[in-house]
Design a protein around this motif. Sequence first.
Motif, PDB file in Angstrom:
ATOM      1  N   MET A 244      -2.060 -41.539-113.001  1.00 47.53           N
ATOM      2  CA  MET A 244      -1.296 -40.684-112.089  1.00 47.53           C
ATOM      3  C   MET A 244      -1.354 -39.230-112.544  1.00 47.53           C
ATOM      4  SD  MET A 244       2.084 -42.788-110.833  1.00 47.53           S
ATOM      5  CE  MET A 244       2.661 -43.373-112.406  1.00 47.53           C
ATOM      6  N   GLN A 245      -1.255 -39.023-113.855  1.00 45.19           N
ATOM      7  CA  GLN A 245      -1.317 -37.665-114.395  1.00 45.19           C
ATOM      8  C   GLN A 245      -2.660 -37.020-114.070  1.00 45.19           C
ATOM      9  OE1 GLN A 245      -0.748 -37.484-118.642  1.00 45.19           O
ATOM     10  NE2 GLN A 245      -0.459 -35.273-118.660  1.00 45.19           N
ATOM     11  N   ALA A 246      -3.745 -37.769-114.227  1.00 50.52           N
ATOM     12  CA  ALA A 246      -5.073 -37.231-113.921  1.00 50.52           C
ATOM     13  C   ALA A 246      -5.205 -36.921-112.435  1.00 50.52           C
ATOM     14  CB  ALA A 246      -6.144 -38.231-114.354  1.00 50.52           C
ATOM     15  N   PHE A 247      -4.705 -37.817-111.596  1.00 50.22           N
ATOM     16  CA  PHE A 247      -4.794 -37.634-110.149  1.00 50.22           C
ATOM     17  C   PHE A 247      -3.982 -36.423-109.693  1.00 50.22           C
ATOM     18  CE2 PHE A 247      -2.877 -38.906-105.947  1.00 50.22           C
ATOM     19  CZ  PHE A 247      -4.014 -38.686-105.179  1.00 50.22           C
ATOM     20  N   LEU A 248      -2.747 -36.336-110.124  1.00 48.97           N
ATOM     21  CA  LEU A 248      -1.878 -35.236-109.703  1.00 48.97           C
ATOM     22  C   LEU A 248      -2.322 -33.914-110.313  1.00 48.97           C
ATOM     23  CD1 LEU A 248       1.581 -37.039-109.934  1.00 48.97           C
ATOM     24  CD2 LEU A 248       0.183 -36.623-107.893  1.00 48.97           C
TER      25      LEU A 248
END
Length: 261
Positions: A244-248
């Motif tokens: 999620m951190q990479a995506f956001l």
Amino acid sequence: MRTVLLAAAIAGAAVAPAHAGRTCEETMMTAVSLGHALDAGQRLRETLDATGSDVALIARQGQDLSKYQLKYSHAGLAWRAAPDQPWRVYELLNDCGTADSALWVDGLGNFFLDDPFSYDALVMVPPPAIAQRLTLALADTAGLHRLHGRRYNMVAYPFSNKYQNSNQWVLEVLAYASASEGRVRTRDEAQEWLKTAGYQPTEMRVGTLTRLGGRMFKANVAFDDHPGTLRYAGRINVVTVDSMQAFLGQRQGWTMQEVKK
């Protein structure tokens, strides 16, 4: 402060503690561990206050996932109704020892009460337009439950609605808030939007014995929702905080900050 959002889950929650993919071992709460949790909650509150936003994605290091090159294991959504109101954490938790889950509302201190591996935290703040939509989503109990799958699976496949885990629910709520209005109302629509938007889950390499052991001996672990081509190769795709951190981090306007003990 901890309340369950789903009335039907109250009975199950009363007889077994709720966890986010943790074991069911009972541990005695000590004054020291309580103090650590409250201190962590206070540090998190100060960080959230300083963001200027009334909503954020937060994560904790509930367990040691370093063998998978991961740090944070569990995410929730922190929201306050107004700047003078307390922060609350909206999260999906597993009814311990079962394959069921429920949506909970916690205080910031409670977020760290279940003996976490560390008291570090991660705060991810959305841009204003998404923050506004998240605020509307968190105020809409019926909408939150439309995106909730009761059947819990710690390693739920991100693009199936057969099961759901804690991080997957948060991600699907974020998909609702990030998509154009009216485009996402169901879990299927949230997952389709995530595919289109380029979300990439974390892929873990899991051996055959581990997969069989998980299915046979743990009610909250199943692999039968994963595509056979991946499952038989031991490639287990899951929603993690890191993914999620990479995506956001690739999406415009999101800011991120770690909160260290």
